[in-house]
Design a protein around this motif. Structure first.
Motif, short mmCIF file in Angstrom:
data_model
loop_
_atom_site.label_atom_id
_atom_site.label_comp_id
_atom_site.label_asym_id
_atom_site.label_seq_id
_atom_site.Cartn_x
_atom_site.Cartn_y
_atom_site.Cartn_z
N LYS A 30 -9.63 49.63 -9.28
CA LYS A 30 -10.53 49.57 -8.09
C LYS A 30 -9.50 49.89 -6.96
N LEU A 31 -10.34 50.78 -6.00
CA LEU A 31 -9.55 51.51 -4.89
C LEU A 31 -8.54 50.42 -4.20
N GLU A 32 -9.12 49.25 -3.85
CA GLU A 32 -8.48 48.32 -3.09
C GLU A 32 -7.23 47.96 -3.69
N SER A 34 -5.54 49.97 -6.04
CA SER A 34 -4.68 51.09 -6.07
C SER A 34 -3.98 51.28 -4.99
N ILE A 35 -4.56 51.01 -3.64
CA ILE A 35 -3.73 51.28 -2.24
C ILE A 35 -2.31 50.74 -2.28
N PHE A 38 -0.11 52.89 -4.26
CA PHE A 38 -0.03 54.23 -3.42
C PHE A 38 1.23 54.15 -2.64
N CYS A 39 0.91 53.18 -1.68
CA CYS A 39 1.80 52.73 -0.37
C CYS A 39 3.37 52.38 -0.92
#
Lengths: 124, 233
Positions: A30-32, A34-35, A38-39
């Motif tokens: 889910k994108l939430e 992955s963020i 990423f950070c």
């Protein structure tokens, strides 16, 4: 920080970024979620390119070597993430339990309704 | 046109009745569907009492999950247009037919508060501007009110939103659909009211996290996702 450590950190953060990109691309995460990663990878990349920030923070806190502060910093970040994860797992557990219970009750009620209907038909 | 208003509701027992009444009074030729997102209050009871059509989620899935449940219903029943509509009274039903009219020639319609009016200056609007900027950079499309919750989707979009992962009703999904599914997005001017009752999801901290998440998501994460045609194979 030695130049070798910095190169390792750069390599690791780039690999992390690639790995996340691949998982997002294939809709595996889910994108939430992955963020955060990423950070995280971007921060590692930045400190391996510009370690001066950590030199300053390290001398402020008073750790023996800047690298110790780097370890400490990431241990804290990861601890927070683990705690949030275990919170999520608990909540997911609860939700699955509730769903299963709800489903079982509804199955039984449907079965009972069907049986009552059949009995009515027999009487007619 | 067969249109469905999807109304996600979490703990909205105080406002759901007046919201539905205002929709009914408008005399719209649309269906509506409340999605009770595992509310802890008596939202479900109110819906049963007045015989409102509603999906009753057993647990709280959050806005994205609740909205997707409504989208799945719209997809299964062949709706040509699905409109996201707030349960708390912020969205006004008199603008629904404007969205419906605009969806005939586009894929996504956003009800924008700032087409005719200037944006007020506040931290939240700064966030809204940042998201606009991110969308402008990645898609070239200028959206005046990307965080508006009043959006309409046509049949093609309903399919994507109903079946896909990472298609929450948020600006990053809109930016992804513009880029990867060539979605045509149109904004129409709407006004919004203050919420009737209950509490908003957003406090300063969650707003900040939300804005940051959207910004990173639009600028970076959406770019690595597969294009729609590739993903369908």
């Amino acid at each position: 920080m030695t130049i070798e450590l910095r190169i390792v950190l750069i390599g690791v953060s780039l690999l992390t970024l690639l790995f996340i990109a691949k998982k997002v691309r294939n809709s595996k995460v889910k994108l939430e979620d992955s963020i955060f990663w990423f950070c995280f990878a971007v921060v590692i990349l930045l400190i391996s390119i510009f370690p001066e920030v950590f030199y300053a923070l390290s001398s402020f806190v008073g750790t023996d070597a800047p690298v110790h502060f780097v370890f400490l910093f990431f241990i804290f970040v990861l601890l927070i993430q683990i705690f949030q994860l275990s919170m999520r797992v608990s909540q997911s557990d609860t939700k699955i339990k509730e769903l299963t219970q709800q489903l079982a009750i509804e199955k039984f009620e449907r079965y009972r309704n069907d049986r009552n209907k059949n009995q009515d038909k027999h009487k007619e | 046109m067969k249109t469905l208003l999807i109304i996600p509701a979490y703990n909205e027992e105080d406002s759901i009745e007046s919201t539905i009444n205002s929709i009914m009074n408008e005399g719209l030729d649309v269906d509506y569907l409340i999605v009770n997102d595992g509310s802890k209050d008596s939202t479900a009871k109110v819906c049963r009492k007045f015989h409102y059509p509603f999906l009753d989620l057993s647990t709280n899935l959050g806005l994205a999950g609740a909205f997707q449940a409504g989208m799945k219903y719209a997809y299964r029943h062949g709706y040509e247009c699905a409109i996201q509509f707030d349960a708390d009274g912020q969205h006004l039903p008199e603008y629904v037919h404007i969205l419906e009219e605009a969806i005939k020639s586009s894929d996504i319609v956003i009800g924008s508060r700032f087409l005719t009016q200037k944006k007020p200056i506040s931290p939240r609007m700064l966030g809204s501007n940042l998201i606009s900027l991110a969308i402008k950079i990645t898609t070239g499309k200028k959206l005046s009110d990307p965080t508006s919750g009043m959006r309409a989707f046509n049949k093609r979009m309903i399919k994507y939103l109903a079946l896909g992962l990472n298609f929450g009703p948020e600006p990053d999904t809109v930016s992804y659909l513009i880029k990867s599914a060539n979605a045509k997005v149109v904004e129409v001017p709407v006004k919004m009211a203050e919420r009737v009752a209950g509490e908003s999801y957003l406090n300063p901290w969650t707003s900040f996290v939300y804005m940051l998440r959207m910004f990173v998501s639009i600028l970076f994460m959406q770019l690595v996702r597969k294009r729609m045609e590739e993903a369908e194979k």
